[in-house]
Design a protein around this motif. Structure first.
Motif, mmCIF file in Angstrom:
data_model
loop_
_atom_site.group_PDB
_atom_site.id
_atom_site.type_symbol
_atom_site.label_atom_id
_atom_site.label_comp_id
_atom_site.label_asym_id
_atom_site.label_seq_id
_atom_site.Cartn_x
_atom_site.Cartn_y
_atom_site.Cartn_z
ATOM 1 N N CYS A 165 11.547 -4.355 -7.999
ATOM 2 C CA CYS A 165 12.527 -3.907 -7.141
ATOM 3 C C CYS A 165 12.896 -4.965 -5.742
ATOM 4 C CB CYS A 165 12.317 -2.500 -6.556
ATOM 5 S SG CYS A 165 12.499 -1.254 -7.823
ATOM 6 N N ALA A 166 11.734 -5.284 -5.254
ATOM 7 C CA ALA A 166 11.793 -6.216 -4.249
ATOM 8 C C ALA A 166 12.339 -7.673 -4.560
ATOM 9 C CB ALA A 166 10.398 -6.653 -3.474
ATOM 10 N N ALA A 167 12.159 -8.060 -5.597
ATOM 11 C CA ALA A 167 12.578 -9.221 -6.113
ATOM 12 C C ALA A 167 14.089 -9.419 -6.647
ATOM 13 C CB ALA A 167 11.686 -9.985 -7.427
ATOM 14 N N ARG A 168 14.231 -8.204 -7.142
ATOM 15 C CA ARG A 168 15.591 -7.838 -7.751
ATOM 16 C C ARG A 168 16.587 -7.763 -6.460
ATOM 17 N NH1 ARG A 168 16.172 -2.284 -10.899
ATOM 18 N NH2 ARG A 168 15.819 -1.648 -8.812
ATOM 19 N N ALA A 169 16.058 -7.497 -5.221
ATOM 20 C CA ALA A 169 17.110 -7.114 -4.134
ATOM 21 C C ALA A 169 16.891 -8.430 -3.199
ATOM 22 C CB ALA A 169 16.492 -6.124 -3.197
ATOM 23 N N GLY A 170 16.180 -9.599 -3.823
ATOM 24 C CA GLY A 170 16.008 -10.864 -2.856
ATOM 25 C C GLY A 170 15.251 -10.829 -1.725
ATOM 26 N N LYS A 171 14.330 -9.540 -1.838
ATOM 27 C CA LYS A 171 13.446 -9.534 -0.558
ATOM 28 C C LYS A 171 12.068 -10.341 -0.539
ATOM 29 C CE LYS A 171 14.903 -4.772 0.181
ATOM 30 N NZ LYS A 171 15.471 -5.085 1.736
ATOM 31 N N THR A 172 11.789 -10.788 -1.835
ATOM 32 C CA THR A 172 10.571 -11.484 -1.957
ATOM 33 C C THR A 172 10.829 -12.526 -3.407
ATOM 34 O OG1 THR A 172 9.609 -10.003 -3.473
ATOM 35 C CG2 THR A 172 9.114 -9.562 -1.551
ATOM 36 N N ASP A 173 9.456 -13.236 -3.393
ATOM 37 C CA ASP A 173 9.634 -14.080 -4.530
ATOM 38 C C ASP A 173 9.289 -13.173 -5.776
ATOM 39 O OD1 ASP A 173 10.260 -16.347 -3.078
ATOM 40 O OD2 ASP A 173 8.355 -16.889 -2.803
ATOM 41 N N ARG A 174 9.201 -13.933 -7.151
ATOM 42 C CA ARG A 174 8.767 -13.035 -8.116
ATOM 43 C C ARG A 174 7.330 -13.088 -8.504
ATOM 44 N NH1 ARG A 174 13.381 -12.741 -12.031
ATOM 45 N NH2 ARG A 174 12.024 -12.215 -13.839
ATOM 46 N N LYS A 175 6.751 -13.411 -7.689
ATOM 47 C CA LYS A 175 5.137 -13.121 -7.468
ATOM 48 C C LYS A 175 4.622 -12.838 -6.146
ATOM 49 C CE LYS A 175 0.815 -15.424 -8.931
ATOM 50 N NZ LYS A 175 0.029 -16.611 -9.432
ATOM 51 N N ALA A 176 3.787 -11.866 -6.113
ATOM 52 C CA ALA A 176 3.461 -11.286 -4.793
ATOM 53 C C ALA A 176 2.341 -10.817 -4.874
ATOM 54 C CB ALA A 176 4.504 -10.428 -4.121
ATOM 55 N N LYS A 177 1.259 -10.701 -3.837
ATOM 56 C CA LYS A 177 0.107 -9.783 -3.706
ATOM 57 C C LYS A 177 0.776 -8.279 -2.819
ATOM 58 C CE LYS A 177 -2.505 -10.651 0.007
ATOM 59 N NZ LYS A 177 -3.719 -11.115 0.835
ATOM 60 N N LEU A 178 0.177 -7.537 -3.650
ATOM 61 C CA LEU A 178 0.398 -6.089 -3.255
ATOM 62 C C LEU A 178 -0.748 -5.374 -2.555
ATOM 63 C CD1 LEU A 178 3.258 -4.702 -3.950
ATOM 64 C CD2 LEU A 178 2.814 -6.803 -5.313
ATOM 65 N N ILE A 179 -0.681 -5.256 -1.416
ATOM 66 C CA ILE A 179 -1.701 -4.574 -0.682
ATOM 67 C C ILE A 179 -1.734 -3.121 -0.658
ATOM 68 C CG2 ILE A 179 -3.055 -4.395 1.749
ATOM 69 C CD1 ILE A 179 -1.569 -7.180 2.275
ATOM 70 N N LEU A 180 -2.540 -2.539 -1.437
ATOM 71 C CA LEU A 180 -2.684 -1.180 -1.490
ATOM 72 C C LEU A 180 -3.998 -0.531 -0.445
ATOM 73 C CD1 LEU A 180 -2.097 -2.520 -4.791
ATOM 74 C CD2 LEU A 180 -0.786 -0.107 -4.540
ATOM 75 N N ASP A 181 -3.975 0.549 -0.358
ATOM 76 C CA ASP A 181 -5.054 1.407 0.204
ATOM 77 C C ASP A 181 -6.666 0.954 -0.444
ATOM 78 O OD1 ASP A 181 -3.251 2.618 2.036
ATOM 79 O OD2 ASP A 181 -3.461 4.580 1.240
ATOM 80 N N GLY A 182 -6.592 0.905 -1.797
ATOM 81 C CA GLY A 182 -8.010 0.659 -2.377
ATOM 82 C C GLY A 182 -8.145 -0.718 -2.683
ATOM 83 N N GLY A 183 -7.207 -1.721 -2.273
ATOM 84 C CA GLY A 183 -7.500 -3.108 -2.699
ATOM 85 C C GLY A 183 -6.102 -3.712 -3.051
ATOM 86 N N ASP A 184 -6.354 -5.077 -3.537
ATOM 87 C CA ASP A 184 -5.116 -5.891 -3.688
ATOM 88 C C ASP A 184 -5.008 -6.206 -5.156
ATOM 89 O OD1 ASP A 184 -5.194 -6.145 -1.136
ATOM 90 O OD2 ASP A 184 -5.824 -8.155 -1.150
ATOM 91 N N LEU A 185 -3.425 -6.292 -5.781
ATOM 92 C CA LEU A 185 -3.058 -6.441 -6.923
ATOM 93 C C LEU A 185 -2.102 -7.594 -7.056
ATOM 94 C CD1 LEU A 185 -2.158 -3.094 -8.458
ATOM 95 C CD2 LEU A 185 -4.273 -4.281 -8.926
ATOM 96 N N ILE A 186 -2.213 -8.517 -7.864
ATOM 97 C CA ILE A 186 -1.366 -9.757 -7.882
ATOM 98 C C ILE A 186 -0.191 -9.248 -8.991
ATOM 99 C CG2 ILE A 186 -0.862 -12.175 -8.328
ATOM 100 C CD1 ILE A 186 -2.478 -11.605 -5.607
#
Length: 272
Positions: free
Chosen positions: A227-248
């Motif tokens: 949704c972020a990439a589709r809206a032009g808010k981010t690139d098509r690859k990002a680090k997602l910071i969640l409460d329990g850890g990170d996902l790429i």
């Protein structure tokens, strides 16, 4: 009947109870699932079953007892088990939503190919035709809502993603249920609260359909990036910071598939 192996696992803090039902029957009702989830403190309960056309079939229940089609972090967890068991580099896991492929990644991480995001309003599904980049959901006063127009997408399960300036400024346990079963979502929805930090970083918290606020949600992370990439808010690859850890998360341009990479931990295992 042989003994059944059970694992307590987590992927970036998203907790699972995994039952090996390839040689034993595992047919719990909703009450039994709720009991298992409470006893093992699991967000989802899953069973690994035989599949003639894949390495395994993965059946998934939310902690509230209903069976669901997708769980990204759970699929990564089971992919880890199957990769270790077979000594392989890649495995194929079928769920009721899709055939997913898992593989080893650098640093002991595991990657799952989550397939293509589904963006048609009827695929998510929505109750009526609407622009999926911002649907008519409002939280707060009708004339001045403090949350509105979430983007929606399906990653094998429905997601509504609100983009916010500060993810910690919202009472998610209060807001989540209002959106989860909003009339626009006939099958309910997961609800993401995404704070874009920069073009390669998103802070995310997710109210999961049937599980509540969890430490991580793999399909939610995929949905937020799409949704972020589709809206032009981010690139098509990002680090997602969640409460329990990170996902790429990477939404590949070559084939439109979403790749999710992250950690897996086996907390304990036993037989019943």
């Amino acid at each position: 009947m042989s003994a059944m192996k059970v694992w307590k696992m987590n992927g970036a803090g998203n907790a699972f109870a995994v039952f090996d039902a390839r040689e034993s029957s595992f047919t719990p009702d909703a009450e039994k699932i709720r009991s298992i989830a409470a006893e093992m403190k699991a967000d989802q309960v899953m069973s690994i079953e035989l599949d003639p056309a894949a390495d395994a079939f993965l059946r998934i229940w939310n902690s509230s007892g209903e069976q669901v089609g997708a769980c990204g972090n759970g699929t990564r967890a089971v992919a880890h088990l199957l990769l270790e068991e077979a000594g392989a580099d890649r495995v194929a896991i079928r769920t009721s939503a899709d055939l997913l492929k898992g593989e080893r990644a650098a640093g002991g991480l595991v990657t799952v190919d989550m397939g293509e995001p589904r963006m048609g309003w009827e695929e998510i599904p929505l109750e009526e035709k609407m622009d999926v980049r911002g649907v008519d959901v409002r939280i707060g006063p009708m004339d001045k809502p403090y949350l509105s127009k979430p983007a929606v997408v399906s990653m094998g399960n429905p997601h509504a993603v609100f983009f916010v300036e500060d993810v910690d400024a919202y009472n998610i346990p209060q807001i989540g249920p209002l959106v989860e079963w909003h009339p626009l979502f006939p099958e309910g929805t997961n609800v993401g609260f995404a704070q874009v930090i920069d073009r390669e970083t998103i802070r995310l918290r997710v109210w999961e359909r049937g599980a509540g606020l969890t430490k991580a949600c793999g399909t939610g992370a995929c949905a937020a990036l799409v949704c972020a990439a589709r809206a032009g808010k981010t690139d098509r690859k990002a680090k997602l910071i969640l409460d329990g850890g990170d996902l790429i998360i990477e939404w590949r341009g070559s084939d439109n598939h979403v790749m999710m990479t992250g950690p897996v931990e086996v907390e304990m295992s036993f037989e019943i």
